[in-house]
Write an enzyme that holds these catalytic residues in place. Structure first.
Site, PDB file in Angstrom:
ATOM      1  N   SER A  45      11.532  -0.025   3.320  1.00  0.00           N
ATOM      2  CA  SER A  45      11.696   0.883   4.469  1.00  0.00           C
ATOM      3  C   SER A  45      13.120   1.427   4.583  1.00  0.00           C
ATOM      4  O   SER A  45      13.643   1.580   5.691  1.00  0.00           O
ATOM      5  CB  SER A  45      11.292   0.178   5.767  1.00  0.00           C
ATOM      6  N   GLY A  66      10.619   4.433  -0.823  1.00  0.00           N
ATOM      7  CA  GLY A  66       9.237   4.909  -0.855  1.00  0.00           C
ATOM      8  C   GLY A  66       9.046   6.050   0.132  1.00  0.00           C
ATOM      9  O   GLY A  66       9.350   7.213  -0.155  1.00  0.00           O
ATOM     10  N   GLY A  67       8.588   5.711   1.338  1.00  0.00           N
ATOM     11  CA  GLY A  67       8.229   6.716   2.354  1.00  0.00           C
ATOM     12  C   GLY A  67       9.288   7.786   2.566  1.00  0.00           C
ATOM     13  O   GLY A  67       8.966   8.988   2.590  1.00  0.00           O
ATOM     14  N   HIS A  95       5.873  -3.701  -9.234  1.00  0.00           N
ATOM     15  CA  HIS A  95       5.967  -3.278  -7.830  1.00  0.00           C
ATOM     16  C   HIS A  95       4.951  -4.091  -7.019  1.00  0.00           C
ATOM     17  O   HIS A  95       3.883  -4.430  -7.521  1.00  0.00           O
ATOM     18  CB  HIS A  95       5.673  -1.777  -7.714  1.00  0.00           C
ATOM     19  N   GLU A 118      12.443  -6.370  -3.344  1.00  0.00           N
ATOM     20  CA  GLU A 118      11.633  -5.694  -2.343  1.00  0.00           C
ATOM     21  C   GLU A 118      10.777  -6.732  -1.616  1.00  0.00           C
ATOM     22  O   GLU A 118       9.683  -7.082  -2.099  1.00  0.00           O
ATOM     23  CB  GLU A 118      10.707  -4.678  -3.018  1.00  0.00           C
ATOM     24  N   ASN A 169      10.387   6.443  -5.127  1.00  0.00           N
ATOM     25  CA  ASN A 169       9.048   6.064  -5.583  1.00  0.00           C
ATOM     26  C   ASN A 169       8.025   6.887  -4.801  1.00  0.00           C
ATOM     27  O   ASN A 169       7.745   6.601  -3.644  1.00  0.00           O
ATOM     28  CB  ASN A 169       8.823   4.561  -5.339  1.00  0.00           C
ATOM     29  N   TRP A 170       7.490   7.919  -5.469  1.00  0.00           N
ATOM     30  CA  TRP A 170       6.549   8.822  -4.778  1.00  0.00           C
ATOM     31  C   TRP A 170       5.141   8.241  -4.695  1.00  0.00           C
ATOM     32  O   TRP A 170       4.266   8.857  -4.118  1.00  0.00           O
ATOM     33  CB  TRP A 170       6.522  10.179  -5.491  1.00  0.00           C
ATOM     34  N   LYS A 171       4.938   7.115  -5.332  1.00  0.00           N
ATOM     35  CA  LYS A 171       3.612   6.462  -5.334  1.00  0.00           C
ATOM     36  C   LYS A 171       2.524   7.495  -5.701  1.00  0.00           C
ATOM     37  O   LYS A 171       2.776   8.364  -6.521  1.00  0.00           O
ATOM     38  CB  LYS A 171       3.351   5.799  -3.980  1.00  0.00           C
TER      39      LYS A 171
HETATM   40  C1  PEP Z   1       8.555   1.027  -2.289  1.00  0.00           C
HETATM   41  O1  PEP Z   1       7.507   1.593  -2.453  1.00  0.00           O
HETATM   42  O2  PEP Z   1       9.070   0.464  -3.243  1.00  0.00           O
HETATM   43  C2  PEP Z   1       9.169   1.017  -0.969  1.00  0.00           C
HETATM   44  C3  PEP Z   1      10.244   0.312  -0.811  1.00  0.00           C
HETATM   45  O3  PEP Z   1       8.551   1.751  -0.007  1.00  0.00           O
HETATM   46  P1  PEP Z   1       9.127   2.037   1.471  1.00  0.00           P
HETATM   47  O4  PEP Z   1      10.502   2.617   1.314  1.00  0.00           O
HETATM   48  O5  PEP Z   1       8.167   3.003   2.074  1.00  0.00           O
HETATM   49  O6  PEP Z   1       9.164   0.728   2.186  1.00  0.00           O
END
Ligand code: PEP
Length: 265
Positions: free
Chosen positions: A220, A241-242, A96, A168, A11-13
């Protein structure tokens, strides 16, 4: 029981320009070899989706929209219909936590979106998860139940197999990447919540569906912890995500995922 695929979703947001996305994809493609029953899904921002759909090798990657509107067409300025994603994105994130908590998306909205995705033959990835205070109040099971029953309200037992659930916990999202809350979901926490999710699905759709439905984890996830999450019984992959914003770290997550899939056989 059917063998369930493993899914790793990036997920590049709201990151990367058109050029950056294209360069990222090019570099990632050089590091990844396709593997049976492992689906790598990239969710770039909506405006780069179409150009990436022309560049991507579908033997390596699939594409997902991060969001969409549930109406098929009409006077909805600024929105993109899931029907317009046909032939471009095979998957679409729904609900999300950033959509729910920043943009006020309601449980009813998620229900409309999941149903619209199914109508357009796009696979909805329904994101669910409790906040820190809901967890502290012991409400996580009820919150998740409400999100499931609302998000899946238009989904019959015939179509439920086409839905992916992503658990999540809001309190664990982006905590490893500079977020404001510092909590990590432990594999034990995850194991107990996955059981809750599958038991809610059993209650709603029966035992077979509850065994076969695909459930991912997000919060994370990184190269150090991916193995511990994928080892949890009932987890079919990760929403990242990150750590998906860096070619090195994302390709290493994929490599680790392949290792664990082989070890499980
Ligand atoms: C997400 O955006 O769905 C996510 C899980 O982000 P991160 O991995 O940064 O927690």
């Amino acid at each position: 029981m059917e063998e369930r695929k493993t899914y790793i979703v990036a997920n590049w947001k709201m990151n990367f320009t058109m050029d950056e996305s294209s360069i990222f994809l090019h570099k990632l493609a050089q590091k990844i070899t396709p593997a049976k029953n492992l689906e790598i899904i990239l969710a770039p921002s909506i405006f780069t989706l179409q150009s990436l759909s022309l560049q991507v090798d579908y033997k390596q990657f699939r594409l997902a929209a991060q969001n969409f509107y549930h109406k098929d067409f009409g006077a909805y300025t600024g929105e993109v219909a899931v029907a317009q994603l046909k032939g471009i994105a095979e998957y679409g994130l729904v609900g999300h936590s950033e959509r729910r908590h920043i943009f006020g998306e309601t449980i009813e909205d998620t229900g409309h979106k999941v149903a619209a995705a199914i109508r357009s033959k796009v696979v909805p990835i329904l994101c669910i998860g409790e906040t820190m205070s809901e967890r502290a109040d012991g409400e996580e099971s009820d919150v998740i139940y409400d999100q499931l029953i609302g998000g899946l309200s238009g989904i019959t037992s015939h179509h439920i197999k086409d839905v992916i659930i992503a658990y999540e916990p809001v309190w664990a999202i982006s905590t490893g990447g500079g977020g404001t809350v510092s909590a990590i979901c432990s594999p034990d926490d995850l194991a107990s919540t996955i059981k809750i999710i599958r038991s809610h699905i059993k209650h709603l759709y029966g035992a077979k569906v509850s065994q076969n439905i695909r459930v991912l984890f997000g919060g994370s996830v990184n190269v150090e912890n991916i193995m511990s999450y994928l080892q949890v019984d009932g987890v079919d992959g990760a929403l990242v995500g990150g750590a998906s914003l860096n070619v090195e770290s994302f390709s290493n997550i994929i490599k680790k995922t392949k290792e664990i899939r082989q070890a499980k056989r």
